[in-house]
Structures are given as C-alpha cells and as structure tokens.
Design an enzyme around this catalytic site. Structure first.
Site, PDB file in Angstrom:
ATOM      1  N   HIS A  55      -9.251   0.592  14.425  1.00 41.80           N
ATOM      2  CA  HIS A  55      -9.735   1.757  12.862  1.00 41.80           C
ATOM      3  C   HIS A  55     -11.006   1.210  12.193  1.00 41.80           C
ATOM      4  CE1 HIS A  55      -5.594   3.091  11.620  1.00 41.80           C
ATOM      5  NE2 HIS A  55      -5.982   4.351  12.491  1.00 41.80           N
ATOM      6  N   CYS A  70      -6.567  -0.487   3.987  1.00 38.93           N
ATOM      7  CA  CYS A  70      -5.470   0.675   4.764  1.00 38.93           C
ATOM      8  C   CYS A  70      -3.521   0.987   4.558  1.00 38.93           C
ATOM      9  CB  CYS A  70      -4.530  -0.592   5.778  1.00 38.93           C
ATOM     10  SG  CYS A  70      -5.347  -0.735   6.868  1.00 38.93           S
TER      11      CYS A  70
HETATM   12  N1  ARG Z   1       0.709   0.100  12.417  1.00 41.17           N
HETATM   13  C1  ARG Z   1      -0.283   0.716  10.955  1.00 41.17           C
HETATM   14  C2  ARG Z   1      -1.033   1.327  12.332  1.00 41.17           C
HETATM   15  O1  ARG Z   1      -1.401   0.940  14.009  1.00 41.17           O
HETATM   16  C3  ARG Z   1      -1.436  -0.085  10.569  1.00 41.17           C
HETATM   17  C4  ARG Z   1      -2.103   0.913  10.423  1.00 41.17           C
HETATM   18  C5  ARG Z   1      -3.373   0.538   9.016  1.00 41.17           C
HETATM   19  N2  ARG Z   1      -4.045   0.913   8.423  1.00 41.17           N
HETATM   20  C6  ARG Z   1      -5.526   1.248   8.984  1.00 41.17           C
HETATM   21  N3  ARG Z   1      -5.993   2.305   7.791  1.00 41.17           N
HETATM   22  N4  ARG Z   1      -6.639   1.045   9.397  1.00 41.17           N
HETATM   23  O2  ARG Z   1      -1.137   2.501  12.593  1.00 41.17           O
END
Ligand code: ARG
Length: 285
Positions: free
Chosen positions: A184, A278
C-alpha cells in the site's frame, strides 16, 4: 563592541529546524476486537504465527489515547466479527471535502468491509460515492496539500486513480509500487504536512521515483531498517508525528527537521501487515 542578541540573525538559529504547526485532525478508527491472522494477503501475514487479540486491543488503545492526548477528534466504527482486518481503517475509504469515496477491496476476505465503512460514512453525514474501480482507500491515496498521491501495483487499480481525480477535481499523481512488502502507498510514503513527505525509494519503480525526487527534493529518505518495521506507516498533524516506536532513524530525522515524533508500539498489528497509519482514516469535512 556590540553583540547581536537578535535570535533570528545568529548563525546557530539560522541552522535550526523550521517551526512546524500542528493542525487538529479528525480521524476514524476501528477497535481490533476481532483481530487475528487467518489468511495471507500480504507477506507480513502468516496464519501459522499465533496472534494475541487482547494485546492488539491494548496496543491499539495506546494509539487511540495518543490521538486523544493530541486533541484529535477520534470517531469509531463498530468492528465486525469475521472481518479481522477491519482494524486497518485507512483502507475503508478516502475522505476529502465531506465526500467519502468508498473502498472496493482486492481480496474477497476484505470485500465486506467496503459496504460496512460506507454505511458508517452515510450514517455520519458524508456524501458517499460508491466506487466502480478496485481501491483500498487511504491505504493507496494520500493527500499532500492539494495533490493526491495514488499508489498502484498490488491493491488499488490504476483506473481508481482516474475515478478519484474525477470525484475530487484535484491533481492525482500515480506512483507504481514494486515491493510486495510495501503493498500500500501508506507503507512507503508518510505525509508530514502540506508540502513535506518521507518515503522509501526502493518501494517504487524508476519512473515513480523520478516523480518523487522532482516534486519532493527535500523529502526525508527512510532507511530500509525503519521501513522493514513499517516505520513509514505514520500519522502527522503537521508537528506531532505518531510513528512506530522502533523506527529510530526516522525519529531522529523528524526531530532534526522540527517535528515531534511520538513512538507507539503496534507489534501485534504488524502481524497483519499494518501500523499506525493503517489504523487511521482521516476525515476531512
Ligand atoms: N492485512 C491487511 C491487508 O493486507 C493490512 C492492511 C494495512 N493497511 C494499510 N493501510 N496499509 O489488507
């Protein structure tokens, strides 16, 4: 002989960091009551490694308390049993000018979160735009001043960048992510204020790196070590920057530039591949 006591003209102060200004933030969070790791959709997740939900809740609470201590307006969306990643509120949407662009998740495991967050936005008076394209909200869209930095490569589809541009009428800069550990945009870029960012160069392809270098020549470049504990996944109010407690070099660089880094330990939520940012969705009315 006269001694110049005007602090603005001494060489010492000329070399000190600029004055930063905190701006009160309004954010949305989701308590990790149902947090666990039972599927693997990013390299950080391993269902074979046990998780401790009560520790996750306790660590999340310190982040919540930190935001309250900073004077933030913190809203909460109810967690849903069976949606263990809902704690990562940043992925629930992207909100500017009271318009909430909903999320449409890449993986089926998280898809029910999209409508759940959109319901919250609607119930709380936001103008909800149901997305057509796959996108994971503020995980991949970051507002820097008037410009939207938009990530793609692992999660949000590049078509969603056009959708966002049409909805908000602001410039959208596409950035290509190339390292699956930084899947991300908010794991590879930290927004510090309206003009300053920090980032991890190796997370981007050459073309995107050239764009970042040109637009943000004074950006903080974080170390691989700090990035490897999701140190970039931080949240700033323009002065106070809430970061991973273990991101020591990032902490030093922030301090040098006049920011006030505040470390929190979210080690349990790191098992899901997320950190401070996150767990934080900014709500801009
Ligand atoms: N387990 C989640 C996923 O893989 C973690 C998300 C993390 N969020 C972020 N904004 N980077 O989607």
């Amino acid at each position: 002989m006269t001694i110049d006591l005007d602090p603005t003209t001494t060489p010492e102060t000329a070399a000190t960091a600029p004055v930063r200004t905190a701006v009160k933030r309004t954010v949305l969070m989701c308590k990790p009551d149902y947090f666990t790791v039972v599927y693997r959709i990013n390299p950080w997740m391993d269902p074979a490694i046990p998780t401790d939900t009560s520790l996750a809740v306790a660590q999340w609470q310190t982040l919540y308390d930190t935001y309250i201590g900073l004077g933030f307006d913190v809203h909460l969306v109810d967690p849903i049993d069976g949606l263990p990643d809902m704690v990562y509120a940043a992925n629930g949407g992207f909100v500017i000018d009271n318009i909430a662009y909903g999320a449409a998740f890449t993986y089926p495991e998280r898809q029910p979160e999209g409508p759940a967050y959109m319901d919250w936005f609607r119930d709380n008076g936001f103008d909800v735009r149901v997305p057509v394209e796959i996108n994971e909200g503020e995980g991949d869209f970051l507002l820097v001043g008037d410009v939207i930095l938009a990530g793609t490569g692992f999660r949000s589809a590049s078509n969603s960048h056009e959708e966002v541009s049409a909805i908000y009428g602001r410039p959208v800069i596409t950035l290509n992510l190339v390292n699956p550990s930084f899947y991300h945009l908010d794991t590879a870029v930290a927004v510090l204020d309206d003009t300053n960012i920090a980032y991890l160069p190796s997370a981007f392809d050459e073309q995107s790196l050239a764009v970042l270098r040109e637009r943000y020549p004074d950006a903080i470049i974080v170390t691989e070590e700090d990035a490897a504990i999701l140190g970039l996944n931080s949240y700033s109010d323009g002065y106070n920057v809430v970061i991973a407690a273990r991101a020591k070099d990032f902490e030093r660089q922030l301090r040098e530039r006049g920011y006030n880094p505040i470390g929190v330990d979210l080690s349990e939520l790191l098992l899901g591949g997320g950190g401070v940012k996150c767990c934080t969705l900014e709500l801009r009315r």
